[in-house]
Enzyme design. Structure first.
Site, short mmCIF file in Angstrom:
data_model
loop_
_atom_site.label_atom_id
_atom_site.label_comp_id
_atom_site.label_asym_id
_atom_site.label_seq_id
_atom_site.Cartn_x
_atom_site.Cartn_y
_atom_site.Cartn_z
N ASP A 1 0.84 -1.20 0.00
CA ASP A 1 0.00 0.00 0.00
C ASP A 1 0.87 1.25 0.00
O ASP A 1 0.60 2.21 0.69
CB ASP A 1 -0.95 0.01 1.20
CG ASP A 1 -0.24 -0.18 2.54
OD1 ASP A 1 1.02 -0.23 2.54
OD2 ASP A 1 -0.91 -0.26 3.57
N ASP B 1 7.39 -4.67 14.31
CA ASP B 1 7.92 -3.30 14.23
C ASP B 1 8.10 -2.70 15.62
O ASP B 1 9.13 -2.04 15.88
CB ASP B 1 7.02 -2.42 13.36
CG ASP B 1 5.54 -2.54 13.71
OD1 ASP B 1 5.17 -3.44 14.48
OD2 ASP B 1 4.75 -1.72 13.21
#
Length: 442
Positions: free
Chosen positions: A211, A287
């Site tokens: 994306d 992350d």
């Protein structure tokens, strides 16, 4: 009289005989029906037993059918993977012959799952700038799962190598109510990076998501910073993303910074770093795991002032978290910077620390409850001190920058300092922690 008595006795005997006969008939009838009821119950029990046995047999057959179907699907996937492997080998042979022995700067992998429309937009953006540097930045699409539309879209690109991660192992979340997707994403990342570093032996990998759009100088930026990443062991990764890269907070497309906060969203790491991370890769939330001090071990991350990636993913695993508030207004660089002639030696640890400390020290300090208003009327760089996380969040909220912290570090912070441009001008706002000046050696 005697005759009458005799007649009555006779009648009584007849009545008794009839009564006995009726009772016998009733007994015989009851016995007959009892036998029939017993026979019926026996027949019913036998029928129930046979039904149960039949149901058990049907269940076993259904289990066999399911197992055979799963086996067939696995075989289909294995055939598809074998086909893709053959295609990949052909592409590698073509790339080898055309690249004349040129060593790639980095493999570029787009992480995909089930959004074919997003993937198409991302690949279109990448190929616009990658085609001329394909030998330096070979492009891969790594799909997690078996979404047919994504697979067909990925395999429709002749200059892209398709990888597929199929994980049939059930996900066991560590806490109730957790989103399973975060566990699947972590598994996929580990598999893809192991594939590119360990099996395909790339020295560096750039990770993108399905994306994202990239800036015109995306590849030149990563090529320019690759040597710095290799030689400066205090740098863990190079990112193309600035969390405070909204249009109103950026100005200089050539400015790069060090940060103690891992930005992600289009980042490059080396094989040696991956060899360190891979064995202890987390089950989920990879992350945030990288952002832990115990993981990055005081190493830092390079990021640009103006983003080289734009995240358009309003819909996904994070359900559009932060999109409207922060991501939608991100400025994607549209200036072609000449990175080949850029001197990036200022980003080395000691050089950057001295340079940044000088800039912070020269900024005009502002104090008081109306610092935001004061900053608005200043025409120079300003320095505002925050007392703690809560105070930082209050100030950040008033300016409109990211408020979030991870493991005691604000997004984009270096030595506790968060810097951003004020209202698209060259003026900078430095938000400084109580001990930032000390950390900077001032």
């Amino acid at each position: 009289m005697a005759r009458a008595i005799v007649d009555l006795r006779f009648v009584f005997l007849i009545v008794v005989a009839i009564f006995i006969f009726i009772q016998m008939r009733l007994f015989a009838t009851q016995s007959h029906y009892a036998e029939r009821v017993a026979a019926a119950e026996k027949s019913e029990n036998q029928c129930v037993s046979e039904s149960r046995e039949l149901i058990a047999q049907i269940s076993k057959q259904q289990e066999r059918i399911v197992a055979l179907e799963e086996k067939r699907l696995r075989q289909d996937e294995e055939r598809a993977q074998l086909k893709m492997l053959i295609q990949d080998l052909q592409k590698k042979l073509e790339l080898t012959s055309s690249s004349r022995g040129e060593v790639p700067v980095a493999a570029v992998v787009v992480m995909a799952c089930n959004r074919p429309d997003y993937l198409e937009r991302t690949i279109k953006s990448i190929l616009k700038y990658q085609s001329s540097v394909a030998s330096k930045f070979p492009l891969f699409i790594s799909q997690d799962g078996t979404n047919a539309d994504v697979r067909n879209k990925a395999m429709s690109y002749s200059d892209v190598t398709y990888l597929q991660h199929i994980d049939l192992e059930p996900v066991q979340t560590e806490r109730p109510g957790e989103i399973i997707a975060y566990y699947k994403i972590a598994r996929h990342y580990k598999w893809a990076l192991d594939e590119l570093f360990n099996k395909r032996n790339f020295n560096r990998v750039i990770i993108l998501e399905d994306d994202m759009e990239i800036a015109p100088d995306f590849f030149e930026y990563f090529e320019a910073t690759a040597t710095l990443l290799d030689t400066d062991k205090t740098i863990m990764a190079v990112s193309s993303w600035n969390d405070n890269g909204q249009q109103q907070f950026v100005n200089d497309p050539e400015a790069l910074y060090r940060s103690d906060f891992f930005p992600g969203l289009g980042w490059m790491l080396t094989k040696s770093t991956w060899e360190e991370l891979s064995p202890k890769w987390p089950k989920a939330y990879w992350d945030d795991w990288v952002r832990l001090k115990e993981v990055h071990k005081d190493r830092q991350f390079i990021h640009p002032e103006v983003c080289r990636t734009y995240n358009f993913g309003e819909h996904g695993s994070s359900m559009g978290q932060f999109f409207q508030q922060y991501l939608q207004t991100i400025k994607l660089n549209d200036v072609q910077v000449n990175w080949k002639s850029a001197d990036l030696s200022y980003l080395k640890e000691e050089n950057f620390k001295k340079k940044f400390a000088k800039e912070v020290l020269e900024a005009k300090p502002l104090q008081g409850p109306d610092v935001i208003l004061k900053a608005h009327h200043m025409d120079v760089d300003v320095r505002i001190q925050y007392n703690d996380q809560r105070d930082f969040e209050r100030i950040a909220r008033q300016f409109g920058i990211f408020e979030e912290w991870k493991d005691g570090v604000p997004r984009t912070a270096y030595k506790g300092v968060v810097v951003f441009r004020y209202n698209k001008t060259r003026r900078r706002i430095f938000l400084v922690s109580p001990d930032s000046l000390k950390q900077l050696g001032l």
